[in-house]
Design a protein around this motif. Structure first.
Motif, PDB file in Angstrom:
ATOM      1  N   GLY A 196      30.730 100.208  79.101  1.00 13.29           N
ATOM      2  CA  GLY A 196      30.281 100.088  80.484  1.00 13.29           C
ATOM      3  C   GLY A 196      29.591  98.786  80.827  1.00 13.29           C
ATOM      4  O   GLY A 196      29.036  98.647  81.923  1.00 13.29           O
ATOM      5  N   GLN A 197      29.626  97.794  79.917  1.00 14.91           N
ATOM      6  CA  GLN A 197      28.982  96.513  80.192  1.00 14.91           C
ATOM      7  C   GLN A 197      29.879  95.370  79.754  1.00 14.91           C
ATOM      8  O   GLN A 197      30.653  95.502  78.806  1.00 14.91           O
ATOM      9  N   PRO A 198      29.822  94.240  80.459  1.00 14.29           N
ATOM     10  CA  PRO A 198      30.618  93.091  80.034  1.00 14.29           C
ATOM     11  C   PRO A 198      30.028  92.469  78.770  1.00 14.29           C
ATOM     12  O   PRO A 198      28.806  92.397  78.615  1.00 14.29           O
ATOM     13  N   TRP A 201      35.346  91.186  79.536  1.00 12.48           N
ATOM     14  CA  TRP A 201      35.764  92.310  78.700  1.00 12.48           C
ATOM     15  C   TRP A 201      34.659  93.364  78.724  1.00 12.48           C
ATOM     16  O   TRP A 201      33.508  93.073  78.405  1.00 12.48           O
ATOM     17  N   MET A 202      35.010  94.583  79.092  1.00  8.29           N
ATOM     18  CA  MET A 202      34.038  95.662  79.230  1.00  8.29           C
ATOM     19  C   MET A 202      34.055  96.563  78.005  1.00  8.29           C
ATOM     20  O   MET A 202      35.107  97.054  77.588  1.00  8.29           O
ATOM     21  N   ALA A 229      38.059  98.484  73.344  1.00  9.64           N
ATOM     22  CA  ALA A 229      36.676  98.913  73.537  1.00  9.64           C
ATOM     23  C   ALA A 229      36.373 100.151  72.701  1.00  9.64           C
ATOM     24  O   ALA A 229      35.279 100.291  72.134  1.00  9.64           O
TER      25      ALA A 229
END
Length: 346
Positions: free
Chosen positions: A255-257, A251-252, A95
């Protein structure tokens, strides 16, 4: 092997100059190396390769450079050089790689003043899908080339990863990186005879031929990979291959999928049918019911590396990708020119 080691061929291209840095990562301006960076109508495009094998496969030699082919078509390719992990990458995860890409994109968009296309190859394609998810206002088009997504769609050749992946992931986290020798072992396990056979073919070549030169350049690239940061390796081995977080939409990033069906950006998904590194069914997870809703799918009768540097790469892969990008941006460029002319007249 001795003939390979003694061959005099070396990559004949100079590395394009960097224009942005963060940690070990930089953006290299292929447009500057090709003389198009100053052109007012040259459309910047961020090109993200994998973190494992370095970016030079996209800029290998004259006539075998996908990014210079883009530059010849009026684009200004800015290729991501992930570099060799250092202290700044000690805690970098997958990420975090996307967020680093986002900061590079922010820099280019702020300079350009409008959204730009992004293109990712292999693992770089997986990262650019997430980039489009967290920066939808900055990405005008998304091209994902041989990008793995649904890691459980085809588990052919994944037996070794399943068995040793957790141990390798923990070792990488403890050591801070996954060494390139171990990564190469995982690749070779997909087809151990492939290495033997390719060197047997090389030994039978005329060592002064273009084919022998190209073999050496490609093999040099393959053997010059970088280690994976430990957290990135853990995410790949456990989160992606093990738990299939990408394919499940879990998968983040930021802060978001990351869910492809929620990404409205026009997209091109290129799937090489003979790919042994990224199974076609894995890449196909980006299209279909849960895939990118505005995506065009392009299937190629090529392999993972052949799609970039093979004898038919320019015709079968580069050309349709460039045409798709031009179709997406020629109208925008023309409209922008009219708008700029109108503004000057006022």
């Amino acid at each position: 092997m001795l003939a390979y080691r003694q061959h005099p061929a070396q990559r004949p291209l100079d590395d394009p100059p960097p224009i942005w840095h963060e940690g070990a990562t930089c953006l290299r301006d292929v447009g500057a190396a090709s003389g198009v960076s100053a052109a007012a109508d040259a459309v910047p495009i961020v090109v993200a390769p994998s973190l494992i094998n370095r970016w030079q496969v996209l800029d290998l030699a004259p006539g075998k450079s996908f990014v210079r082919a883009l530059a010849a078509e009026g684009f200004r390719p800015l290729i991501v050089d992930w570099g060799t992990p250092g202290p700044a990458e000690r805690d970098l995860d997958a990420a975090g790689c996307v967020e680093r890409l986002a900061r590079a994109l922010d820099y280019v968009v702020a300079t350009r003043g409008r959204p730009i296309p992004v293109l990712g190859y292999c693992m770089g394609g997986t990262l650019t899908v997430a980039l489009a998810a967290i920066r939808p206002q900055s990405v005008s088009a998304l091209a994902a080339l041989a990008a793995p997504w649904d890691f459980h769609a085809d588990r052919t050749g994944q037996g070794l990863l399943v068995s040793v992946g957790p141990a390798l992931a923990e070792m990488a986290r403890a050591a801070g990186e996954l060494p390139i020798d171990l990564i190469q072992t995982l690749f070779y396990s997909l087809d151990p005879w492939l290495v033997v056979n390719k060197f047997l073919r090389f030994a039978a070549m005329d060592m002064t031929s273009d084919a022998a030169r190209d073999f050496v350049l490609l093999e040099d690239w393959l053997n010059d990979g970088a280690p994976l940061p430990g957290q990135v390796a853990h995410d790949c081995l456990i989160g992606w291959y093990g738990d299939n977080l990408t394919g499940k939409g879990l998968w983040m990033v930021g802060g978001q999928p990351v869910r492809p069906r929620a990404i409205a950006t026009p997209a091109l998904v290129v799937i090489p049918g003979s790919d042994r590194i990224v199974p076609p069914l894995s890449a196909a997870g980006l299209v279909g019911q849960d895939g990118l809703p505005n995506a065009r799918r392009l299937d190629l009768p090529l392999g993972h590396i052949g799609m970039m540097v093979g004898s038919s790469a320019a015709k079968r892969c580069w050309r349709p990708v460039v045409d798709w990008l031009r179709d997406r941006h020629l109208g925008h460029m023309a409209a922008t020119s009219v708008q700029d002319a109108s503004s000057r007249a006022q």
